[in-house]
Structures are given as C-alpha cells and as structure tokens.
Enzyme design. Structure first.
Site, short mmCIF file in Angstrom:
data_model
loop_
_atom_site.label_atom_id
_atom_site.label_comp_id
_atom_site.label_asym_id
_atom_site.label_seq_id
_atom_site.Cartn_x
_atom_site.Cartn_y
_atom_site.Cartn_z
N GLY A 51 22.30 -37.39 71.82
CA GLY A 51 21.77 -38.68 71.40
C GLY A 51 21.44 -39.46 72.65
O GLY A 51 21.83 -39.08 73.75
N CYS A 52 20.71 -40.55 72.47
CA CYS A 52 20.35 -41.36 73.62
C CYS A 52 21.60 -42.06 74.15
O CYS A 52 21.77 -42.28 75.34
CB CYS A 52 19.31 -42.38 73.20
SG CYS A 52 18.56 -43.25 74.56
N GLN A 53 22.52 -42.39 73.25
CA GLN A 53 23.71 -43.15 73.63
C GLN A 53 24.94 -42.26 73.80
O GLN A 53 25.72 -42.43 74.71
CB GLN A 53 24.01 -44.20 72.56
CG GLN A 53 22.97 -45.28 72.45
CD GLN A 53 23.16 -46.39 73.46
OE1 GLN A 53 24.20 -46.50 74.10
NE2 GLN A 53 22.15 -47.22 73.64
N ALA A 119 20.26 -43.70 67.79
CA ALA A 119 20.19 -42.53 68.68
C ALA A 119 21.54 -42.13 69.24
O ALA A 119 21.68 -41.84 70.42
CB ALA A 119 19.19 -42.78 69.80
N HIS B 367 21.84 -45.26 79.46
CA HIS B 367 21.36 -44.91 80.80
C HIS B 367 20.29 -45.87 81.30
O HIS B 367 19.83 -45.76 82.43
CB HIS B 367 20.87 -43.47 80.84
CG HIS B 367 19.87 -43.15 79.77
ND1 HIS B 367 18.63 -43.75 79.71
CD2 HIS B 367 19.91 -42.30 78.72
CE1 HIS B 367 17.96 -43.27 78.67
NE2 HIS B 367 18.73 -42.41 78.03
#
Lengths: 141, 411
Positions: A51-53, A119, B367
C-alpha cells in the site's frame, strides 16, 4: 456455528458501546496485537500487498472446503482491521467469501480504511481474499 | 504595496480570513498541519472564484465581446501580479501551468529538446518524485545521464559532493528550494552561481518555498522557477513556470493547440509569442485570476515576519517532540523551516496519523512522494506536520498532547 452475517452483527454489537473515536481505536489496536500472525516463512513477496501507507501480507488457503486466512501488516491499526475481516471470512466456503458483502466495516465507521484513496493495502487485501475464493470456485467446478 | 505599508502580522486576524479553519472534525476543532500538501484558501480567493463563475465567465484572448475582454483583462492582470510578486522582469516570463509538476514536465520536454546524448542533469537526493521522474523520462528519451547529489544525515545537501558532480556536461541543475519532507532550505542562489559557472541552467522547485518566504527570481538568478497555486492559498489545477525570456524563446512549444499559434495552415504552423507559446488550449482561467487574488492577499503581508513566525512555530513543535522517548526528528538541517517530520521507534507512521486524525489533527504520513529519501533514512515513512502562518502555538500544544496520547496507545 455462526453465519457470516451473524459474525458481522456480533462485531457491530461490540462496537456499539464506543461513543468516542479514540476508544474505538484503542479496541482496534488491541485486536491488532492479537492478530494470529502469518508464519514467518510465508511472509514472501508473492503474499505482500504493497500500500502507499502500509504493507500487508496475506496467506489464503482452502482446507476441507473452507477458506483459511493468516495475515500481517506493518501498521497496528491495519492489523486490527485485518483481524476483523479474518474473523468474518475465516472458515467460510469460497462461495460465501466471494459473495460476502462486508457491510459491517461501514456500520462501525471504518469505511475510510477500505477506500481506494487510503492506499493502506486493505482494499487490495479484500480483493485478494475474494479473488482467491473465486479461483477456488473455478477449481471446484 | 511598498514595505512600509504592509499590515502588521497578527495571527488571530489572519485566521479570520480562512473559513475552512473554522470547522469541527470528529467534534474537535480542526488543527490543520498539512500545509505542505495543500493550503487553505482566504475569503478573497473564495469570493473571486464565485465572482468569476457568477459574472465574468468567458473564454479569453479571442472573444470580441465584453465578457471575454473582461476575463482576459483579469487573467492578464493576475499574470502581472505574480510577475511583480516574484520580481520577474517581464510578464512574458510567467507561464501559467497546471502546477509545479506540470511546469517541471514542460521544462523536461521543451528544454530537453535542446539537449543531446551524453549531456547530464543534476538533481539532489531530497527531491520530490515530481523533480525526479520527469528527468528520468527525459534521460531515457534523449540518452542523457541523471546525477544525484547526496545529502548528509541531517538532511542537508553536501555541497562538496554537488561540486564534484557538476561538470561541463551538466546542462541543467534541478533542485528543490525547500524539501517537502525535511524542511531543509537549499542555498539555491549559491547553486545558481555554481551551475552557471559550468554553463548549466538551474531550475528551482519552489512548491514549498513560495508560500513561506519572499521570492526574487532575479536575485536568485534561477533560469526556471516552478510552483503550484494550491500550495500558496490559490486554487488547485493552476501553477506557474517562470523562465528567463531568452531561454523560453529558444525552447520549442510543449503542447500544440489553440492560443499557442500565430498562423496555422495544413503545411506549416508558426507559433505565438511568449507566454502564449506555452499555453495551448483554454487555460484554467478562474484558477489564474484567483491565484492572482491569492498573491494580492500575500502582497499585503510582511513575508519576513511570516517566515520568522513559521520558523518559530516549527522549532517550538520540534523542541517539544524531541523530548519524547524513542522519537526521532527526520531532517535537522541548520537552515530549515515550516516542516517537522518524525518517526517513533516500533510505531508505524500510519498509526500515529490515523489517531491524530481522530483527534481532529490533519498531518501527512507516508513517504511524501520522496521514496529515495525514505530509503536513505531507511524508514517506511514519517509523520509530517507542516505549518502555515495561520497556525498557532496553542494548536501546537494540542498537537503535542495528541502525539503523546497516540504514542501511549500504540506502545
């Protein structure tokens, strides 16, 4: 044995006692700490959902016609929600996993975690659970 | 407006002008510390958006009718407002884009056409993906080499290493003015001198600086400066590329279409003059006009006082966070502003961000579109609080207590 719907209703009942978001999350964090973890040797890249997180690992198998899930995640809240999803979907037939309407997530106010924008790997995880179920449907046919 | 007539900087009065700040999130007063991602909008900008679509809506540059001329005048006035704000010499040097990313892509495509195999582009290790990927794509397309100047553990560019990588093959230095993840302020004026000494041009990514400090592109002597409107109190979908006129003149158009042409036949097309050469199609007219209003709003502020206030706010937050056991600040540059990024031992940033959200506090976790930077620090992401001039010390106090509560819950 409880049906998939009964398990969802049971969770909804458990969450009704919380009127504060932080209490609710305290409970989810506790669930995260209790999540039956995926075996270390199964934490492989093919079981990783990026996931993005946060990242999720999922192992899905079928034993005696029932689906078995183990999982892990690097974020504890994600783990807690996984714990709830597994509680509902574990030991169900591939057919009922594939068809499952996981409405309890919305009712207990956690739908944001399954939205595409979050995400955190959870939406992809549910998709992978259902995909595995569907593949096993085909195999049985 | 001259320096002497600037309004004194009073946070309480500033906050009044941002309606989005007056709302409850999960029954808590919103604390908005995600300004690095986008800023809230002052009433003058909101009014201008409403006004444009209620009254002035018309296509620009071509219509003979009253409304078209009115919209054109407002749009071009905004260009001049922005020109004056960043101290560009000419309004032709202000190109409206979709945002900083679009501006960088424009330069990568168009300036990139002037480059040839073997040429080099130099970036730094703290760049946003927007200032990495377009150059990688250009390098692939034209067979160029991308060089990356390293940073130290504090999150500062290592100038000696930058110097070593800069050479006669370097055609462009692309560097962020302020790191969105670390808050580091890069010495862009010094880097411009170095770049020019080897015959290279310099692009400064101002996405994180334009809203926090006075910008003078002539004094900075950058060849390109890009930023996004929505991070500087304007609408989304609009941004600016500043470029030196002589350079923009040499560059071929980025996209073809209406407005960017002078004369079209099926055999041959001649292009319009600057800035229209780079503005194909109907632009974000409302966006441009309202971005102008945002800069009119900013022009009335004493930006030096703003910068000082924001720096103190970030330092105050950082000093308090620093006292937590197991918490590490990511980005401890000597010259730093407005951003505090941190990680906590054995706790995922996503968990802290989620619990802060439920306490009405908006921060960013992850990020921050700087994955190479996360790899450098060997972390999955950070929790980032990024401040604007409308934030207060009281908000920081509530934030600190909320971070402490979250850590205790997650331990």
């Amino acid at each position: 044995m409880m049906t998939l719907e009964e398990k969802q209703q049971e969770i909804i009942g458990e969450f009704q006692i919380f009127d504060d978001w932080m209490d609710k999350y305290e409970y989810i964090i506790d669930l995260g700490k209790e999540l039956p973890l995926i075996d270390k040797d199964k934490k492989t890249d093919d079981r990783l959902i990026r996931g993005c997180q946060s990242n999720v690992w999922l192992d899905a198998t079928v034993e005696n016609g029932k689906m078995k899930f183990t999982s892990d995640a690097d974020a504890i809240i994600t783990k807690g929600i996984i714990g709830l999803l597994i509680r509902v979907l574990n030991n169900e037939t591939p057919e009922s996993v594939a068809k499952a309407d996981l409405h309890f997530i919305k009712t207990i106010g956690l739908q944001e975690h399954l939205s595409p924008t979050r995400a955190n790997g959870l939406l992809s995880m549910v998709q992978k659970m259902k995909m595995t179920a569907l593949l096993n449907l085909d195999n049985n046919a | 407006m001259t320096e002497g007539t600037k309004k004194p900087f009073i946070v309480r009065e500033i906050r009044q002008q941002f309606p989005a700040l007056r709302q409850l999130i999960y029954d808590k007063n919103l604390i908005y510390f995600d300004n690095g991602a986008t800023s809230q909008k002052p009433q003058v900008v909101l009014d201008a958006i409403n006004m444009y679509y209620s009254k002035d809506n018309a296509n620009i540059h071509r219509g003979v009718h009253f409304m078209s001329q009115q919209a054109t005048t407002e749009y071009e006035k905004a260009r001049v407002t922005i020109q004056n704000y960043i101290h560009a010499k000419k309004s032709e040097e202000i190109i409206f884009t979709k945002g900083a990313t679009d501006g960088i892509n424009l330069v990568a495509f168009s300036f990139g056409e002037l480059l040839s195999a073997g040429d080099e582009i130099l970036i730094t290790a703290m760049e946003h993906h927007s200032n990495i990927v377009p150059w990688q794509m250009l390098c692939q397309r034209k067979n160029l080499t991308l060089r990356v100047a390293p940073i130290n553990k504090k999150g500062e560019l290592i100038i000696e290493e930058f110097d070593k990588l800069l050479n006669s093959k370097t055609k462009l230095v692309a560097v962020t003015h302020i790191s969105n993840t670390l808050g580091t302020i890069n010495p862009v004026k010094e880097l411009a001198v170095k770049a020019h000494a080897v015959g290279a041009k310099i692009l400064v990514d101002g996405a994180q600086s334009i809203q926090h400090m006075s910008i003078d592109v002539v004094d900075m002597d950058c060849d390109f400066f890009v930023f996004s409107g929505h991070k500087v109190f304007g609408p989304t979908g609009i941004g600016v590329l500043y470029g030196k006129e002589a350079l923009l003149d040499k560059m071929p158009p980025y996209q073809g279409g209406g407005d960017m042409i002078s004369r079209v036949t099926f055999e041959h097309t001649t292009y319009n003059e600057l800035p229209f050469k780079f503005e194909a199609g109907t632009p974000h007219i409302a966006g441009g006009i309202c971005l102008g209003k945002a800069f009119e709003f900013l022009s009335e502020l004493d930006m030096d006082a703003v910068q000082k206030y924001e720096k103190e706010l970030a330092e105050y937050a950082q000093d308090m966070l620093d006292t937590f056991e197991g918490l590490a600040i990511i980005g401890e540059a000597k010259k730093k502003t407005s951003v505090v990024s941190f990680v906590v031992e054995n706790i995922h940033p996503f968990d802290i961000g989620t619990l802060l959200d439920k306490q009405g506090i908006a921060v960013r976790t992850g990020h921050h579109c700087t994955q190479p930077l996360m790899d450098f620090f060997q972390i999955p992401g950070t929790v980032r609080a990024s401040f604007a001039f409308y934030n207060t010390r009281e908000e920081v106090d509530i934030f600190i207590a909320a971070v402490e509560k979250s850590i205790n819950m997650l331990k």
